[in-house]
Every structure is written in structure tokens, then in C-alpha cells.
Design a protein around this motif. Structure first.
Motif, short mmCIF file in Angstrom:
data_model
loop_
_atom_site.label_atom_id
_atom_site.label_comp_id
_atom_site.label_asym_id
_atom_site.label_seq_id
_atom_site.Cartn_x
_atom_site.Cartn_y
_atom_site.Cartn_z
N LEU A 94 0.84 -1.20 0.00
CA LEU A 94 0.00 0.00 0.00
C LEU A 94 0.87 1.25 0.00
O LEU A 94 0.59 2.21 -0.74
N ASN A 95 1.94 1.26 0.80
CA ASN A 95 2.85 2.40 0.83
C ASN A 95 3.54 2.60 -0.51
O ASN A 95 3.74 3.74 -0.95
N MET A 96 3.91 1.51 -1.16
CA MET A 96 4.54 1.62 -2.48
C MET A 96 3.57 2.20 -3.50
O MET A 96 3.94 3.03 -4.31
N ARG A 97 2.32 1.78 -3.44
CA ARG A 97 1.32 2.31 -4.37
C ARG A 97 1.09 3.80 -4.13
O ARG A 97 0.95 4.57 -5.08
N LYS A 98 1.07 4.21 -2.87
CA LYS A 98 0.90 5.62 -2.55
C LYS A 98 2.08 6.44 -3.05
O LYS A 98 1.90 7.55 -3.56
N ALA A 99 3.29 5.91 -2.92
CA ALA A 99 4.48 6.62 -3.40
C ALA A 99 4.44 6.79 -4.91
O ALA A 99 4.78 7.85 -5.45
N VAL A 100 4.03 5.75 -5.62
CA VAL A 100 3.93 5.83 -7.08
C VAL A 100 2.88 6.85 -7.47
O VAL A 100 3.06 7.64 -8.40
N GLU A 101 1.78 6.87 -6.76
CA GLU A 101 0.71 7.82 -7.05
C GLU A 101 1.17 9.25 -6.81
O GLU A 101 0.85 10.16 -7.58
N ARG A 102 1.95 9.48 -5.75
CA ARG A 102 2.49 10.82 -5.49
C ARG A 102 3.41 11.26 -6.61
O ARG A 102 3.39 12.42 -7.01
#
Length: 87
Positions: free
Chosen positions: A70-78
Motif C-alpha cells: 500500500l505504501n509503495m502504491r501511494k508513493a507511485v501515485e504521489r
């Protein structure tokens, strides 16, 4: 960044180890039950204890893995949002 990658590897290994232990223990108990073999009391308790000890480890590693993804997905989205704002 290397510590994050190492943490992910250890979480994956912990998940695999706990899953393997639970599978082996469950297979032993199932086969003995189906073949009507009676294990000694100490063996039954040992196998059952290992199975029960692996369960919280499995839950912990699953939750940590989900959090990391989930954290990796949020970082990619940012990163995507920053690129869009620059254009």
C-alpha cells in the motif's frame, strides 16, 4: 532504501516459512487422522504447538506485506501527481 528492500525480503521469507510450517504440521495431522494412526501425546502436542505458533507469524507477515504494498502504491501515485502538476 536498501533497508526497506531487505525488510520486504524478510517479510516474504517469514511468510513463506510460516506457511510451510503450517502446511507440514497440518499434513502430518491429517494423514495420521485419515490412516487412523495414533501419535504419541508429546508428538501431537509438539506438532499442534508449532502449528499454533506459526499462525500469528503468518498473520503478522501478511499484514506487513499489505502495508508495504500500500505504501509503495501511494508513493507511485504521489510521483504521478507531481509529474502531472509540473506539466
Amino acid at each position: 532504501m536498501k533497508t526497506v528492500e531487505n525488510a520486504g525480503v524478510w517479510i516474504d521469507r517469514l511468510f513463506a516459512l510460516s506457511m510451510a510450517l503450517m502446511g507440514i504440521c497440518s499434513t502430518i495431522l491429517s494423514v495420521c487422522g485419515l490412516m487412523k494412526l495414533v501419535l504419541p501425546v508429546w508428538a501431537m502436542r509438539l506438532v499442534g504447538s508449532v502449528n499454533l505458533a506459526a499462525l500469528p507469524v503468518l498473520v503478522y507477515s501478511t499484514v506487513r506485506s499489505w502495508q508495504e504494498k500500500l505504501n509503495m502504491r501511494k508513493a507511485v501515485e504521489r510521483k504521478r501527481n507531481k509529474k502531472r502538476k509540473k506539466k
